[in-house]
Scaffold this motif. Structure first.
Motif, PDB file in Angstrom:
ATOM      1  N   LYS A  48     -11.139  10.933 -64.239  1.00 32.63           N
ATOM      2  CA  LYS A  48     -11.383  12.335 -63.859  1.00 32.63           C
ATOM      3  C   LYS A  48     -10.653  13.277 -64.815  1.00 32.63           C
ATOM      4  CE  LYS A  48     -11.042  15.470 -59.932  1.00 32.63           C
ATOM      5  NZ  LYS A  48     -10.615  15.614 -58.536  1.00 32.63           N
ATOM      6  N   GLY A  49      -9.392  12.961 -65.132  1.00 28.20           N
ATOM      7  CA  GLY A  49      -8.631  13.796 -66.060  1.00 28.20           C
ATOM      8  C   GLY A  49      -9.194  13.770 -67.468  1.00 28.20           C
ATOM      9  N   LEU A  50      -9.590  12.597 -67.928  1.00 24.30           N
ATOM     10  CA  LEU A  50     -10.161  12.482 -69.268  1.00 24.30           C
ATOM     11  C   LEU A  50     -11.512  13.198 -69.362  1.00 24.30           C
ATOM     12  CD1 LEU A  50      -9.254   8.756 -70.000  1.00 24.30           C
ATOM     13  CD2 LEU A  50      -8.201  10.783 -71.044  1.00 24.30           C
ATOM     14  N   GLN A  51     -12.280  13.147 -68.281  1.00 25.29           N
ATOM     15  CA  GLN A  51     -13.563  13.848 -68.259  1.00 25.29           C
ATOM     16  C   GLN A  51     -13.336  15.361 -68.254  1.00 25.29           C
ATOM     17  OE1 GLN A  51     -16.095  12.960 -64.905  1.00 25.29           O
ATOM     18  NE2 GLN A  51     -17.906  13.669 -65.995  1.00 25.29           N
ATOM     19  N   ALA A  52     -12.379  15.829 -67.478  1.00 23.15           N
ATOM     20  CA  ALA A  52     -12.078  17.266 -67.430  1.00 23.15           C
ATOM     21  C   ALA A  52     -11.627  17.779 -68.805  1.00 23.15           C
ATOM     22  CB  ALA A  52     -11.004  17.544 -66.381  1.00 23.15           C
ATOM     23  N   ALA A  53     -10.970  16.907 -69.581  1.00 23.29           N
ATOM     24  CA  ALA A  53     -10.522  17.282 -70.924  1.00 23.29           C
ATOM     25  C   ALA A  53     -11.644  17.164 -71.956  1.00 23.29           C
ATOM     26  CB  ALA A  53      -9.340  16.400 -71.335  1.00 23.29           C
ATOM     27  N   GLY A  54     -12.823  16.693 -71.540  1.00 31.85           N
ATOM     28  CA  GLY A  54     -13.953  16.568 -72.453  1.00 31.85           C
ATOM     29  C   GLY A  54     -13.888  15.352 -73.362  1.00 31.85           C
ATOM     30  N   LEU A  55     -13.071  14.351 -72.990  1.00 24.76           N
ATOM     31  CA  LEU A  55     -12.888  13.183 -73.851  1.00 24.76           C
ATOM     32  C   LEU A  55     -13.822  12.026 -73.509  1.00 24.76           C
ATOM     33  CD1 LEU A  55      -8.990  13.255 -73.963  1.00 24.76           C
ATOM     34  CD2 LEU A  55     -10.620  14.288 -75.565  1.00 24.76           C
ATOM     35  N   ILE A  56     -14.338  12.016 -72.286  1.00 20.56           N
ATOM     36  CA  ILE A  56     -15.286  10.972 -71.861  1.00 20.56           C
ATOM     37  C   ILE A  56     -16.401  11.616 -71.054  1.00 20.56           C
ATOM     38  CG2 ILE A  56     -13.506   9.162 -71.749  1.00 20.56           C
ATOM     39  CD1 ILE A  56     -13.832   9.456 -68.597  1.00 20.56           C
ATOM     40  N   GLU A  57     -17.467  10.858 -70.886  1.00 20.30           N
ATOM     41  CA  GLU A  57     -18.554  11.226 -69.976  1.00 20.30           C
ATOM     42  C   GLU A  57     -18.745  10.074 -69.010  1.00 20.30           C
ATOM     43  OE1 GLU A  57     -22.001  12.026 -72.314  1.00 20.30           O
ATOM     44  OE2 GLU A  57     -21.279  14.001 -72.919  1.00 20.30           O
ATOM     45  N   ARG A  58     -18.976  10.408 -67.751  1.00 20.68           N
ATOM     46  CA  ARG A  58     -19.291   9.395 -66.734  1.00 20.68           C
ATOM     47  C   ARG A  58     -20.689   9.680 -66.218  1.00 20.68           C
ATOM     48  NH1 ARG A  58     -14.531   9.406 -62.348  1.00 20.68           N
ATOM     49  NH2 ARG A  58     -14.732  11.642 -62.617  1.00 20.68           N
ATOM     50  N   ARG A  59     -21.479   8.623 -66.121  1.00 22.68           N
ATOM     51  CA  ARG A  59     -22.856   8.765 -65.607  1.00 22.68           C
ATOM     52  C   ARG A  59     -23.206   7.548 -64.778  1.00 22.68           C
ATOM     53  NH1 ARG A  59     -25.532  11.052 -71.019  1.00 22.68           N
ATOM     54  NH2 ARG A  59     -24.551  13.074 -70.895  1.00 22.68           N
ATOM     55  N   ARG A  60     -24.053   7.776 -63.813  1.00 21.49           N
ATOM     56  CA  ARG A  60     -24.572   6.651 -63.031  1.00 21.49           C
ATOM     57  C   ARG A  60     -25.664   5.967 -63.836  1.00 21.49           C
ATOM     58  NH1 ARG A  60     -22.281   5.861 -58.399  1.00 21.49           N
ATOM     59  NH2 ARG A  60     -21.254   7.622 -57.419  1.00 21.49           N
ATOM     60  N   ARG A  61     -25.662   4.658 -63.796  1.00 24.91           N
ATOM     61  CA  ARG A  61     -26.684   3.879 -64.501  1.00 24.91           C
ATOM     62  C   ARG A  61     -28.037   4.165 -63.873  1.00 24.91           C
ATOM     63  NH1 ARG A  61     -25.423  -2.296 -65.048  1.00 24.91           N
ATOM     64  NH2 ARG A  61     -24.050  -1.523 -66.689  1.00 24.91           N
ATOM     65  N   THR A  62     -29.027   4.436 -64.681  1.00 23.50           N
ATOM     66  CA  THR A  62     -30.364   4.773 -64.202  1.00 23.50           C
ATOM     67  C   THR A  62     -30.968   3.636 -63.385  1.00 23.50           C
ATOM     68  OG1 THR A  62     -30.664   6.147 -66.154  1.00 23.50           O
ATOM     69  CG2 THR A  62     -32.635   5.599 -64.910  1.00 23.50           C
ATOM     70  N   ASP A  75     -29.444   1.192 -61.811  1.00 25.31           N
ATOM     71  CA  ASP A  75     -28.659   0.843 -60.627  1.00 25.31           C
ATOM     72  C   ASP A  75     -27.664   1.966 -60.379  1.00 25.31           C
ATOM     73  OD1 ASP A  75     -27.036  -0.162 -58.649  1.00 25.31           O
ATOM     74  OD2 ASP A  75     -26.527  -2.015 -59.697  1.00 25.31           O
ATOM     75  N   ARG A  76     -28.011   2.884 -59.510  1.00 27.19           N
ATOM     76  CA  ARG A  76     -27.214   4.087 -59.270  1.00 27.19           C
ATOM     77  C   ARG A  76     -25.817   3.786 -58.717  1.00 27.19           C
ATOM     78  NH1 ARG A  76     -28.275   8.512 -61.370  1.00 27.19           N
ATOM     79  NH2 ARG A  76     -27.697   9.732 -59.576  1.00 27.19           N
ATOM     80  N   ARG A  77     -25.576   2.561 -58.289  1.00 26.15           N
ATOM     81  CA  ARG A  77     -24.246   2.199 -57.793  1.00 26.15           C
ATOM     82  C   ARG A  77     -23.246   2.028 -58.926  1.00 26.15           C
ATOM     83  NH1 ARG A  77     -25.938  -3.072 -54.784  1.00 26.15           N
ATOM     84  NH2 ARG A  77     -27.088  -3.103 -56.726  1.00 26.15           N
ATOM     85  N   THR A  78     -23.728   1.796 -60.129  1.00 22.53           N
ATOM     86  CA  THR A  78     -22.857   1.540 -61.280  1.00 22.53           C
ATOM     87  C   THR A  78     -22.606   2.823 -62.053  1.00 22.53           C
ATOM     88  OG1 THR A  78     -23.721  -0.697 -61.471  1.00 22.53           O
ATOM     89  CG2 THR A  78     -22.617   0.199 -63.408  1.00 22.53           C
ATOM     90  N   VAL A  79     -21.322   3.139 -62.233  1.00 23.94           N
ATOM     91  CA  VAL A  79     -20.922   4.286 -63.041  1.00 23.94           C
ATOM     92  C   VAL A  79     -20.494   3.760 -64.409  1.00 23.94           C
ATOM     93  CG1 VAL A  79     -19.306   6.212 -63.271  1.00 23.94           C
ATOM     94  CG2 VAL A  79     -20.197   5.595 -61.010  1.00 23.94           C
ATOM     95  N   GLU A  80     -21.020   4.393 -65.450  1.00 22.65           N
ATOM     96  CA  GLU A  80     -20.697   3.996 -66.817  1.00 22.65           C
ATOM     97  C   GLU A  80     -19.947   5.123 -67.518  1.00 22.65           C
ATOM     98  OE1 GLU A  80     -24.326   1.029 -67.865  1.00 22.65           O
ATOM     99  OE2 GLU A  80     -24.747   3.179 -68.015  1.00 22.65           O
TER     100      GLU A  80
END
Length: 128
Positions: free
Chosen positions: A74-88, A90-95
């Motif tokens: 969450k912190g790394l995403q807020a800093a713009g260093l990573i992106e998190r997305r649900r796998r198309t 299988d929506r249960r998997t976050v990548e």
């Protein structure tokens, strides 16, 4: 119970690796805005052969509990260093993937880490 420092004769310096990791954490914070754990997350993502990486795999690699990993991401995403997305598929998997900013931040932090570790562990120098 009174909390006080032990006599100087009984106090021992922490092991060199512990002092060096402490120094590394401080350097990463001051110069790159990263914790040691954040640096490790970015490093694992930078070294991943398959992109994007499932959060479960990242958790397994770094041996972090799921709630701790979520907090870090969450912190790394807020800093713009990573992106998190649900796998198309299988929506249960976050990548997770590194952003260009995350890749650049890790490269800079890696140079700092290599220099510090080289000075204090490999060359056997004593941290101040």
């Amino acid at each position: 119970m009174i909390d006080h420092d032990p006599p100087a004769s009984t106090w021992q310096r922490p092991p060199r690796i512990l002092r060096t990791l402490g120094l590394l954490h401080g350097e990463l914070r001051v110069h790159h805005g990263l914790s040691l754990h954040g640096y490790l997350v970015l490093g694992a993502l930078a070294e991943a052969t398959a992109r994007p990486m499932p959060v479960a795999r990242l958790t397994e690699i770094l041996r972090e509990p799921g709630d701790r990993m979520s907090y870090l991401l969450k912190g790394l995403q807020a800093a713009g260093l990573i992106e998190r997305r649900r796998r198309t598929a299988d929506r249960r998997t976050v990548e997770v993937t590194l952003t260009d900013a995350g890749r650049a931040r890790f490269a800079d932090a890696e140079r700092t880490a290599q220099a510090l570790l080289g000075r204090h562990l490999i060359a056997g120098g004593e941290p101040a």
